[in-house]
Design a protein around this motif. Structure first.
Motif, PDB file in Angstrom:
ATOM      1  N   ARG A  83       0.806  -1.231   0.000  1.00 48.14           N
ATOM      2  CA  ARG A  83       0.000   0.000   0.000  1.00 48.14           C
ATOM      3  C   ARG A  83       0.833   1.272   0.000  1.00 48.14           C
ATOM      4  N   ASN A  84       2.023   1.172   0.559  1.00 48.10           N
ATOM      5  CA  ASN A  84       2.871   2.356   0.704  1.00 48.10           C
ATOM      6  C   ASN A  84       3.627   2.700  -0.577  1.00 48.10           C
TER       7      ASN A  84
ATOM      8  N   TRP B 218      -2.979   3.119  -1.631  1.00 49.50           N
ATOM      9  CA  TRP B 218      -4.113   3.467  -0.771  1.00 49.50           C
ATOM     10  C   TRP B 218      -4.962   4.611  -1.343  1.00 49.50           C
ATOM     11  N   HIS B 219      -4.469   5.262  -2.407  1.00 50.51           N
ATOM     12  CA  HIS B 219      -5.275   6.314  -3.033  1.00 50.51           C
ATOM     13  C   HIS B 219      -6.184   5.744  -4.127  1.00 50.51           C
TER      14      HIS B 219
ATOM     15  N   ARG C  30      -7.159  -1.013  -7.891  1.00 54.22           N
ATOM     16  CA  ARG C  30      -6.218  -1.931  -7.219  1.00 54.22           C
ATOM     17  C   ARG C  30      -6.230  -3.294  -7.911  1.00 54.22           C
TER      18      ARG C  30
END
Lengths: 251, 251
Positions: free
Chosen positions: A100-101, A152-153, A159
């Motif tokens: 996610r990062n 996460w955006h 995704r």
């Protein structure tokens, strides 16, 4: 004992199978079998859907086929001669397994780690060709503009596309996806499955597990119905089987 | 049962108090009188010595900062090897034993050891703080590494990457916020540890504290304590602010 071999057992598998699992048994605690002697074959250029209720053994089966875990008993044979830039099997877990990062592009490039020298990958120095390919795939999946966005955006559908892109950059012959569209709304789920359908036309074999039986008749070339660690029935032409029959079988 | 436990604990407490002289009335009276004298001699603080102390407090901050950074560089490989989701039980277990061993040594003893090695001064203090940091930071980090979602690890592992690539592309990005937050906490905590280093001649403000105690200059001691208190509070506040920003970003 599992063997991910390059050869394949001609006696037990149809000749066009590129992946076959024979007599797969698995137990996490050494007492209860979550899979009890399952046989599965996967043909080139086909979309197989495995349906079953929760705890029917779908996830365990996919992990075994993807060589993520070893079965307690049974054998998985792979009949593929891939080049050095090919990972024969790409695996997409239930929650996609994205970092996610990191950005979408970074996540896609991770699919190339298997054929990128360690020292180059550690400083994120991938070949120009790999970068271009990653961007091409993102573009093909309609999310090129999200390449520099962190996971996460992104929305659920975006995704999902990143996960497909990470699978595709591995140049796989087989993609195994677990509960792939479970967390998406119906429209997005259908969009994603349309993408998967197009992959089948490129001769990629797809195995997708789902508990949503309504998707099966529209998309699957073949349906495998599971319950309590057993395969209860398979249908080669999923159009020929009614929803009621599927529901009755897996109940 | 509860009555027996309370009774036994009470009895043990009474025996300990008696053995340690806490019921010795004359000793208690003498201590109260000494403390009163000490407090009288401590006030008021003498702020005219502050310019002379600035160099020492700056050295303490530097020891803490450099020691924490050095500790970080030493902790990372140890935490990498100690994470059971990256290495087997035996490797992780052996490294954990080393980290545990380092953690049992008090910071001041590290100070003494490095004063023997490097001689008096801040170099010894910096190494002392660094080793002390390793004991805690390595543990905090390997625990954070092990908390990374197993599905993400499995998905990226299935691309054929090795442990170093997994560490670089999954473990570090997934734990980056936690790592920075814990590093700041360690720096904050190390300001106190660095003060202690001065007690054994390993540099910083602690050296002045011990000197003022030995020369009975309690007003100077109080000034030093106030300065240290202000520095510790400022760094605690700044660190807290940065960590709260990181936590917000993480969520």
């Amino acid at each position: 004992m599992i063997e991910h071999t390059q050869g394949y057992d001609a006696l037990t598998n149809p000749s066009d199978a590129i992946l076959s699992a024979i007599g797969i048994e698995h137990s996490y605690d050494g007492k209860t079998n979550v899979l009890s002697g399952v046989n599965v074959t996967l043909r080139q250029g086909s979309l197989v859907m495995v349906v079953g209720r929760s705890a029917s053994g779908k996830t365990t089966l996919v992990k075994i086929l993807a060589n993520v875990i070893k079965p307690t008993r049974g054998q998985v044979n792979l009949k593929i001669n891939g080049g050095h830039l090919t990972r024969p099997i790409a695996y997409i877990p239930q929650h996609l397994g994205l970092v996610r990062n990191l950005t979408s592009l970074d996540n896609v490039l991770m699919g190339a780690l298997g054929y990128t020298p360690t020292w180059r990958s550690l400083i994120k120095k991938f070949d120009r060709g790999v970068y271009d390919k990653a961007m091409d795939i993102l573009s093909e999946l309609g999310i090129k503009d999200k390449a520099e966005k962190k996971i996460w955006h992104l929305s659920g559908g975006e995704r999902q596309r990143v996960a497909i892109a990470r699978a595709l950059i591995q140049n796989p012959r087989i993609i195994l996806a677990d509960e792939f569209v479970a967390q998406l709304d119906v429209i997005t789920a259908m969009e994603i499955l349309e993408i998967m359908k197009k992959l089948v036309q490129r001769n990629i074999a797809l195995l997708v597990t789902t508990h949503d039986v309504s998707l099966v008749r529209k998309y699957a070339d073949r349906v495998i119905m599971m319950n309590k660690g057993n395969i209860l029935d398979t249908h080669d032409a999923s159009q020929d089987i009614s929803l009621e029959e599927i529901l009755k079988t897996i109940q | 049962m509860t009555t027996i436990v309370v009774g036994v604990l009470g009895a043990l407490g009474l025996v300990s108090f008696f053995h340690l002289g806490l019921f010795d009335l004359s000793s208690l009276l003498r201590a109260a009188s000494n403390l009163r004298q000490f407090i009288l001699e401590t006030f008021p603080p003498q702020f005219e010595i502050l310019p002379a102390l600035m160099h020492a407090i700056w050295e303490t901050i530097q020891i803490s900062f450099a020691g924490t950074l050095l500790g970080l560089f030493l902790s990372l490989p140890l935490a990498f090897l100690a994470a059971r989701n990256l290495f087997g039980r035996w490797v992780a277990g052996a490294v954990r034993l080393i980290v545990g061993g380092i953690r049992t040594v008090p910071s001041i003893l590290f100070g003494v050891i490095f004063v023997i090695a490097f001689g008096l001064g801040p170099t010894a203090g910096t190494w002392g703080v660094a080793l002390y940091t390793v004991g805690y930071l390595a543990k905090l980090y390997y625990e954070a590494f092990e908390a990374v979602d197993v599905e993400v690890i499995e998905a990226v592992k299935s691309t054929g990457c090795n442990r170093l690539q997994l560490f670089r592309f999954v473990i570090v990005p997934e734990t980056a916020n936690t790592m920075i937050s814990q590093l700041l906490f360690m720096f904050e905590y190390n300001i106190r540890a660095s003060t202690m280093m001065g007690f054994v001649g390993a540099g910083g403000i602690g050296y002045y504290m011990v000197g003022y105690v030995q020369m009975l200059q309690y007003q100077h001691l109080l000034t030093t304590l106030i300065l240290t208190f202000l520095v510790v509070m400022t760094i605690d506040y700044l660190s807290l602010r940065i960590r709260s920003v990181i936590t917000v970003a993480k969520n």
